[in-house]
Write a protein that holds these residues in place. Sequence first.
Motif, PDB file in Angstrom:
ATOM      1  N   UNK A  30       0.889  -1.199  -0.009  1.00 20.23           N
ATOM      2  CA  UNK A  30       0.035   0.337   0.039  1.00 20.23           C
ATOM      3  C   UNK A  30       0.856   1.334  -0.023  1.00 20.23           C
ATOM      4  N   UNK A  31       2.138   1.101   0.512  1.00 20.01           N
ATOM      5  CA  UNK A  31       3.069   2.439   0.881  1.00 20.01           C
ATOM      6  C   UNK A  31       4.320   2.597   0.053  1.00 20.01           C
ATOM      7  N   UNK A  32       4.552   1.272  -0.306  1.00 19.26           N
ATOM      8  CA  UNK A  32       6.093   1.594  -1.028  1.00 19.26           C
ATOM      9  C   UNK A  32       5.807   1.174  -2.490  1.00 19.26           C
ATOM     10  N   UNK A  33       5.114  -0.003  -2.720  1.00 16.80           N
ATOM     11  CA  UNK A  33       4.988  -0.211  -4.206  1.00 16.80           C
ATOM     12  C   UNK A  33       3.937   0.782  -5.050  1.00 16.80           C
ATOM     13  N   UNK A  34       4.573   1.151  -6.092  1.00 16.29           N
ATOM     14  CA  UNK A  34       3.512   2.189  -6.530  1.00 16.29           C
ATOM     15  C   UNK A  34       2.894   1.535  -8.117  1.00 16.29           C
ATOM     16  N   UNK A  35       1.542   1.815  -8.298  1.00 14.86           N
ATOM     17  CA  UNK A  35       0.515   1.082  -9.158  1.00 14.86           C
ATOM     18  C   UNK A  35       1.211   0.985 -10.518  1.00 14.86           C
ATOM     19  N   UNK A  36       2.039   2.112 -11.095  1.00 17.12           N
ATOM     20  CA  UNK A  36       2.495   1.860 -12.250  1.00 17.12           C
ATOM     21  C   UNK A  36       4.026   1.647 -12.363  1.00 17.12           C
ATOM     22  N   UNK A  37       4.360   0.974 -11.386  1.00 18.88           N
ATOM     23  CA  UNK A  37       5.880   0.647 -11.152  1.00 18.88           C
ATOM     24  C   UNK A  37       6.281  -0.693 -11.692  1.00 18.88           C
ATOM     25  N   UNK A  38       7.431  -0.740 -11.848  1.00 19.24           N
ATOM     26  CA  UNK A  38       8.327  -1.949 -12.276  1.00 19.24           C
ATOM     27  C   UNK A  38       8.740  -2.659 -11.086  1.00 19.24           C
ATOM     28  N   UNK A  39       8.217  -2.630  -9.906  1.00 15.01           N
ATOM     29  CA  UNK A  39       8.719  -3.147  -8.643  1.00 15.01           C
ATOM     30  C   UNK A  39       8.581  -4.691  -8.797  1.00 15.01           C
ATOM     31  N   UNK A  40       9.560  -5.262  -8.282  1.00 15.30           N
ATOM     32  CA  UNK A  40       9.363  -6.857  -7.981  1.00 15.30           C
ATOM     33  C   UNK A  40       9.620  -7.063  -6.727  1.00 15.30           C
ATOM     34  N   UNK A  41       8.512  -7.738  -5.984  1.00 16.17           N
ATOM     35  CA  UNK A  41       8.890  -8.143  -4.648  1.00 16.17           C
ATOM     36  C   UNK A  41       9.352  -9.571  -4.456  1.00 16.17           C
ATOM     37  N   UNK A  42      10.604  -9.751  -3.723  1.00 18.98           N
ATOM     38  CA  UNK A  42      11.080 -10.997  -3.408  1.00 18.98           C
ATOM     39  C   UNK A  42      10.619 -11.378  -2.009  1.00 18.98           C
ATOM     40  N   UNK A  43       9.662 -12.251  -1.862  1.00 21.54           N
ATOM     41  CA  UNK A  43       9.221 -12.701  -0.584  1.00 21.54           C
ATOM     42  C   UNK A  43      10.271 -13.847  -0.302  1.00 21.54           C
ATOM     43  N   UNK A  44      10.412 -13.646   0.992  1.00 28.03           N
ATOM     44  CA  UNK A  44      11.793 -14.596   1.599  1.00 28.03           C
ATOM     45  C   UNK A  44      11.188 -15.274   2.777  1.00 28.03           C
ATOM     46  N   UNK A  45      11.264 -16.483   3.062  1.00 30.80           N
ATOM     47  CA  UNK A  45      10.675 -17.224   4.243  1.00 30.80           C
ATOM     48  C   UNK A  45      12.106 -17.980   4.575  1.00 30.80           C
ATOM     49  N   UNK A  46      12.488 -18.072   5.753  1.00 28.21           N
ATOM     50  CA  UNK A  46      13.316 -18.652   6.502  1.00 28.21           C
ATOM     51  C   UNK A  46      12.975 -19.846   7.165  1.00 28.21           C
ATOM     52  N   UNK A  47      13.212 -21.041   6.443  1.00 32.39           N
ATOM     53  CA  UNK A  47      12.765 -22.276   7.018  1.00 32.39           C
ATOM     54  C   UNK A  47      13.860 -22.740   8.260  1.00 32.39           C
ATOM     55  N   UNK A  48      13.268 -23.197   9.405  1.00 31.62           N
ATOM     56  CA  UNK A  48      14.376 -23.288  10.451  1.00 31.62           C
ATOM     57  C   UNK A  48      14.873 -24.778  10.167  1.00 31.62           C
ATOM     58  N   UNK A  49      16.278 -24.725  10.445  1.00 30.67           N
ATOM     59  CA  UNK A  49      17.152 -25.818  10.150  1.00 30.67           C
ATOM     60  C   UNK A  49      16.892 -26.967  11.006  1.00 30.67           C
ATOM     61  N   UNK A  50      16.746 -28.220  10.205  1.00 34.78           N
ATOM     62  CA  UNK A  50      16.646 -29.265  11.130  1.00 34.78           C
ATOM     63  C   UNK A  50      17.646 -29.781  11.901  1.00 34.78           C
ATOM     64  N   UNK A  51      17.697 -29.699  13.150  1.00 41.83           N
ATOM     65  CA  UNK A  51      18.907 -29.926  13.721  1.00 41.83           C
ATOM     66  C   UNK A  51      19.043 -31.366  14.430  1.00 41.83           C
TER      67      UNK A  51
END
Length: 165
Positions: A30-51
Amino acid sequence: MAETVARERKILVAVDESEESLYALSWCLENVVSENSKDTLVLLYAKPLRSAYTALDGTGYLFSSDIVATMERHNNEMADRVMARAKKICHDFGEVAVETRVENGDARDIICSVAQKLVPDVLVMGSHGYGLIKRAFLGSVSYHCAQNVKCPVLVVKRPKTSRNN
């Protein structure tokens, strides 16, 4: 008047299973991405390591491979659920380019590492709003990342009024 050409931006958004991170994603849209932009969002999820999971009885026996496989399956399902919710938020927003990344490891290390590799224009993160004592014991992922990444970091704190919704 001259037309403004939208600049391509890469926005890294750290997401997890918390409402705070999904609020930060919505706020970013709503506040950073502009409607006519060429923005690319990279969604990052850190999965806990199996210890090396050890039994609680103190004998040092490792959990069976069935239990370890169940824990791993749960972690994979959690990553899938988080990414599905995050992608739906992006889809509901409108046309925005979205990439997803699921990495294994501690969230602090993963977010800093990916930010270093991708060199985004900004890193967006949610804040759990921990108090001083909790933050001292649990640490703050957003604080750690803000101190260690080279790009601007935007930490979005969910307003108290929307925390009970």
